[in-house]
Write a protein that holds these residues in place. Structure first.
Motif, short mmCIF file in Angstrom:
data_model
loop_
_atom_site.label_atom_id
_atom_site.label_comp_id
_atom_site.label_asym_id
_atom_site.label_seq_id
_atom_site.Cartn_x
_atom_site.Cartn_y
_atom_site.Cartn_z
N LEU A 2 0.82 -1.22 0.00
CA LEU A 2 0.00 0.00 0.00
C LEU A 2 0.86 1.27 0.00
CD1 LEU A 2 -2.78 -1.12 2.48
CD2 LEU A 2 -3.14 -0.43 0.10
N ILE A 3 1.97 1.24 0.71
CA ILE A 3 2.86 2.40 0.72
C ILE A 3 3.34 2.72 -0.69
CG2 ILE A 3 5.17 3.17 1.42
CD1 ILE A 3 4.70 1.65 4.09
N ILE A 4 3.61 1.67 -1.46
CA ILE A 4 4.13 1.86 -2.82
C ILE A 4 3.01 2.14 -3.82
CG2 ILE A 4 5.38 0.77 -4.74
CD1 ILE A 4 7.09 1.64 -2.30
N THR A 5 1.96 1.33 -3.82
CA THR A 5 0.95 1.45 -4.87
C THR A 5 -0.08 2.54 -4.59
OG1 THR A 5 -0.62 -0.13 -3.86
CG2 THR A 5 1.11 -1.03 -5.31
N LYS A 6 -0.34 2.82 -3.31
CA LYS A 6 -1.44 3.71 -2.91
C LYS A 6 -2.74 3.29 -3.59
CE LYS A 6 0.62 6.80 -0.26
NZ LYS A 6 1.89 6.10 -0.03
N ASP A 7 -2.92 1.98 -3.74
CA ASP A 7 -4.08 1.44 -4.45
C ASP A 7 -4.43 0.09 -3.84
OD1 ASP A 7 -5.43 -0.25 -6.54
OD2 ASP A 7 -5.35 1.63 -7.66
N GLU A 8 -5.64 -0.01 -3.28
CA GLU A 8 -6.04 -1.25 -2.61
C GLU A 8 -6.12 -2.44 -3.56
OE1 GLU A 8 -9.61 -1.16 -0.30
OE2 GLU A 8 -9.17 0.83 0.50
N GLU A 9 -6.77 -2.24 -4.69
CA GLU A 9 -6.99 -3.35 -5.62
C GLU A 9 -5.67 -3.91 -6.15
OE1 GLU A 9 -10.15 -4.48 -9.16
OE2 GLU A 9 -9.46 -2.40 -8.97
N LYS A 10 -4.75 -3.01 -6.47
CA LYS A 10 -3.44 -3.46 -6.97
C LYS A 10 -2.66 -4.16 -5.85
CE LYS A 10 -3.09 -0.08 -10.69
NZ LYS A 10 -2.41 1.11 -11.23
N SER A 11 -2.76 -3.64 -4.65
CA SER A 11 -2.09 -4.29 -3.52
C SER A 11 -2.65 -5.69 -3.29
CB SER A 11 -2.25 -3.45 -2.25
OG SER A 11 -1.59 -2.21 -2.38
N PHE A 12 -3.96 -5.83 -3.44
CA PHE A 12 -4.61 -7.14 -3.28
C PHE A 12 -4.06 -8.14 -4.30
CE2 PHE A 12 -7.88 -9.96 -5.05
CZ PHE A 12 -8.19 -10.73 -3.94
N TRP A 13 -3.99 -7.73 -5.56
CA TRP A 13 -3.53 -8.66 -6.61
C TRP A 13 -2.03 -8.93 -6.50
CZ3 TRP A 13 -6.68 -11.88 -8.47
CH2 TRP A 13 -8.02 -11.55 -8.70
N LEU A 14 -1.27 -7.99 -5.99
CA LEU A 14 0.15 -8.25 -5.73
C LEU A 14 0.31 -9.24 -4.58
CD1 LEU A 14 1.67 -4.68 -6.21
CD2 LEU A 14 2.20 -6.70 -7.58
N MET A 15 -0.55 -9.13 -3.56
CA MET A 15 -0.56 -10.13 -2.48
C MET A 15 -0.86 -11.51 -3.04
SD MET A 15 -0.44 -9.29 1.01
CE MET A 15 -1.77 -10.12 1.86
N ASP A 16 -1.82 -11.56 -3.94
CA ASP A 16 -2.20 -12.83 -4.56
C ASP A 16 -1.03 -13.43 -5.33
OD1 ASP A 16 -4.23 -14.84 -5.41
OD2 ASP A 16 -3.84 -13.98 -7.39
N ALA A 17 -0.29 -12.57 -6.04
CA ALA A 17 0.88 -13.05 -6.79
C ALA A 17 1.95 -13.59 -5.85
CB ALA A 17 1.45 -11.91 -7.64
N LEU A 18 2.21 -12.87 -4.77
CA LEU A 18 3.24 -13.29 -3.82
C LEU A 18 2.86 -14.58 -3.10
CD1 LEU A 18 4.37 -9.98 -2.05
CD2 LEU A 18 5.84 -11.55 -3.32
N LEU A 19 1.69 -14.59 -2.48
CA LEU A 19 1.31 -15.70 -1.61
C LEU A 19 0.80 -16.90 -2.38
CD1 LEU A 19 1.66 -13.35 0.36
CD2 LEU A 19 -0.38 -14.12 1.55
#
Length: 348
Positions: free
Chosen positions: A178-195
């Protein structure tokens, strides 16, 4: 439940009210009392030139496209660092998160509107105030405050991936995103990619992936830094005592922010072997310090010492070293060791 961010800004600097002179860095983290401003200014005076040159090259590379090719040129660019203004775009494209977002329009928002498990909500809420207490963007008094966005991302992910749900440690990863993207939806999909793809089984109930990675690191140390492996055995030090937080937090709160972000640039592009390169570089560089330890507590203390200081603060030089000091490290080798270590854990 509404998403927190109304704009699609990808600025990674702290919001205007977060700028309290030099006391707070560009990401909103407060500097410690013993922060060495003189050393930092010296490092940054050199690094700013690097960032400027990289920014021009990246702007030319990504002009008019959201795709990121998998080739040697782009790999070299990523290893030399992704400028902050392009970081969200590159992470999203390189990890496959952008493709997932495009294929599932509205999915994140539908998760927020769905009925939620009150037990999961309670556990996540309990971790809100424990997440980056040294970052002023996560405080109630901050405008905007990232806590609401963090809660949304974690709640949505817990219902998206029910096998994982929510585990401690995920709040710090979501917070960084969130600090980097400032975007919830993008942070969610990046979490999905990582985990879901890059770090499978790290955050399951058994944490089998995490346990396996620690054993794999031990095997790699035995092969590449035998003096440290012998010291660990001599004092009966389990790897989980000294490196579990390295892996579970992806070096968050272990290494300086800029260094962590440079590691993540490579993590999203090249995958999990980057985590081993970082660990091996730290251990290789400090092998004499570790080998000379006389007890288990002393080894643990030295593992903490080696994640601080100029060696890791100079992120550009450090990132060059992670691709040199450990030597060759193929995914084939890592996967072979993973299979051996996983079987050892299961049968042991």
């Amino acid at each position: 439940m509404e998403t927190y961010f109304n704009d699609q800004s990808t600025e990674c600097s702290a919001s205007s009210n977060c700028n309290d002179g030099q006391r707070v860095d560009r990401y909103g983290f407060e500097r410690t009392e013993d922060f060495n401003y003189e050393s930092y200014e010296k490092l940054m005076s050199e690094y700013v030139g690097v960032l400027t040159r990289r920014s021009k090259k990246w702007s030319k590379l990504v002009q008019g496209t959201v795709k990121v090719e998998k080739n040697l040129r782009v790999k070299r660019y990523v290893r030399k660092g992704v400028p902050c203004e392009h970081r969200t775009q590159i992470w999203m494209a390189a990890s496959g998160a952008q493709d997932q977002l495009n294929r599932n329009p509205g999915y994140y928002h539908s998760l927020l509107k769905a009925q939620h498990d009150p037990e999961i909500e309670e556990v996540i809420r309990a971790d809100m105030h424990r997440t980056f207490p040294d970052n002023i963007q996560f405080r109630d008094s901050s405008q905007p405050c990232l806590q609401k966005a963090l809660f949304n991302v974690l709640l949505a992910y817990a219902h998206h991936n029910k096998d994982v749900g929510y585990c401690q440690g995920m709040n710090f990863i979501a917070g960084y995103l969130l600090i980097i993207t400032k975007d919830e939806e993008k942070s969610f999909w990046l979490m999905d990619a990582l985990l879901g793809r890059i770090l499978p089984d790290y955050y399951t109930t058994t944490m089998m992936g995490l346990k396996t990675e620690q054993e794999v690191l031990g095997e790699l140390v035995r092969m590449k830094v035998p003096a440290v492996w012998q010291a660990m055995n001599r004092h009966n030090v389990m790897w989980t005592l000294v490196v579990s937080r390295w892996f579970i937090c992806l070096y968050i709160d272990i290494l300086p922010v800029e260094t962590v972000l440079r590691i993540w640039d490579c993590l999203f592009y090249e995958g999990s072997k980057i985590l081993f390169r970082v660990a091996l570089t730290l251990i290789c560089h400090h092998q004499d310090l570790i080998s000379q330890a006389q007890s288990l507590p002393e080894i643990c203390e030295r593992f903490k010492q080696m994640t601080h200081g100029e060696y890791v603060e100079d992120c550009h030089t450090f990132m060059q070293k992670i691709f040199m000091e450990p030597g060759s490290l193929s995914m084939a080798t890592i996967n072979e060791l993973r299979e051996i270590c996983r079987n050892r854990i299961v049968t042991g």
